[in-house]
Scaffold this motif. Structure first.
Motif, short mmCIF file in Angstrom:
data_model
loop_
_atom_site.label_atom_id
_atom_site.label_comp_id
_atom_site.label_asym_id
_atom_site.label_seq_id
_atom_site.Cartn_x
_atom_site.Cartn_y
_atom_site.Cartn_z
N SER A 122 0.47 -1.23 0.19
CA SER A 122 0.01 0.04 -0.33
C SER A 122 0.57 1.04 -0.14
O SER A 122 1.53 1.24 0.44
N VAL A 123 0.70 2.08 -0.54
CA VAL A 123 1.41 3.96 -0.81
C VAL A 123 0.85 4.47 1.09
O VAL A 123 -0.68 4.87 0.59
N GLU A 124 2.04 4.41 0.92
CA GLU A 124 1.49 5.82 2.73
C GLU A 124 2.32 6.88 2.18
O GLU A 124 1.90 7.32 2.98
N GLN A 125 3.31 7.26 1.37
CA GLN A 125 3.65 7.95 1.14
C GLN A 125 3.51 8.88 -0.35
O GLN A 125 3.76 7.63 -1.25
N GLU A 126 3.42 9.78 -0.95
CA GLU A 126 3.47 10.65 -2.10
C GLU A 126 4.34 11.77 -2.39
O GLU A 126 3.69 12.34 -1.51
N ALA A 127 4.64 11.84 -3.61
CA ALA A 127 5.37 13.46 -3.67
C ALA A 127 6.27 13.74 -4.75
O ALA A 127 6.12 12.34 -5.98
N ILE A 128 6.01 14.62 -5.79
CA ILE A 128 6.47 15.33 -6.60
C ILE A 128 7.28 15.97 -6.75
O ILE A 128 7.81 16.88 -5.90
#
Length: 216
Positions: A122-128
């Motif tokens: 599961s994706v817990e953090q995301e950033a660009i």
């Protein structure tokens, strides 16, 4: 992989995903240790391990990326688990494991980085990432990712490497390794970033080529 003493190599095939097992001393190999006919793949494969599982990142089609988990104990063609990433996270480039998490980068516009729970996928953090396409690899140190950009000489991001916190991947700071140049000079593309012997090493296609050592 320390547990098995073998190297695992992932390939894209028109019929499915294939993983080879290689003995690093004799170079003998089994090219079909895993053959997953259900996972048709394009370019963009990347593989990592936690000594119990293999984690494969792959571009499933031109607009989707996928993470697939295989067991090292069985080497079964059937994944333990797999997930599609959100459509905005296509163009997967690199995946690495550390302390229960997968860190993943991709080359969409704009580039992205994800922190994924390795157990549940599961994706817990995301950033660009502010810039152009990231390098095909990145350095993973204690507490940080170091991601380079494949950016033209004349671009304002030329020569920039981002140091990204593994605790909070939205916290990133640029390291300016060189100056913006003209059409054929300056810092140029960052082609590779590796961690070795306590330092981050970055290779640039400047003229002449440049190898930069960074204290993390």
């Amino acid at each position: 992989v320390e547990k098995t003493g073998k190297i695992y190599v992932v390939f894209a095939a028109n019929t499915g995903l294939r993983i080879a097992e290689v003995d690093p001393y004799t170079m003998e190999f089994d090219e079909d240790i895993i053959v997953d006919m259900t996972n048709f793949t394009y370019s963009g494969q990347t593989i990592t391990t936690d000594n119990e599982f293999l984690y494969v990142g792959t571009r499933y089609d031109w607009r989707e990326s996928k993470i697939i988990k295989y067991s090292l104990s069985t080497l079964s063609n059937t994944p333990v688990k797999e997930i599609f990433l959100a459509s905005k996270y296509f163009g997967i480039h690199s995946i690495q494991y550390k302390d229960g998490y997968l860190y993943v980068t991709g080359s969409a516009d704009p580039p992205w980085v994800l922190k994924v729970n390795a157990n549940t996928l599961s994706v817990e953090q995301e950033a660009i990432i502010d810039g152009q396409s990231p390098t095909d690899d990145f350095a993973l140190t204690e507490g940080y990712l170091f991601v380079g950009l494949e950016t033209e000489y004349y671009n304002e991001k030329s020569g920039v490497i981002y140091r990204i916190s593994t605790n909070d991947i939205s916290k990133m700071s640029p390291i300016h390794t060189g100056v913006k140049g003209g059409e054929e000079q300056g810092s140029g593309f960052c082609y590779a970033v590796q961690y070795c012997l306590g330092y981050v090493w970055a290779l640039f296609s400047s003229s002449p080529g440049t190898l930069t050592r960074i204290d993390p």
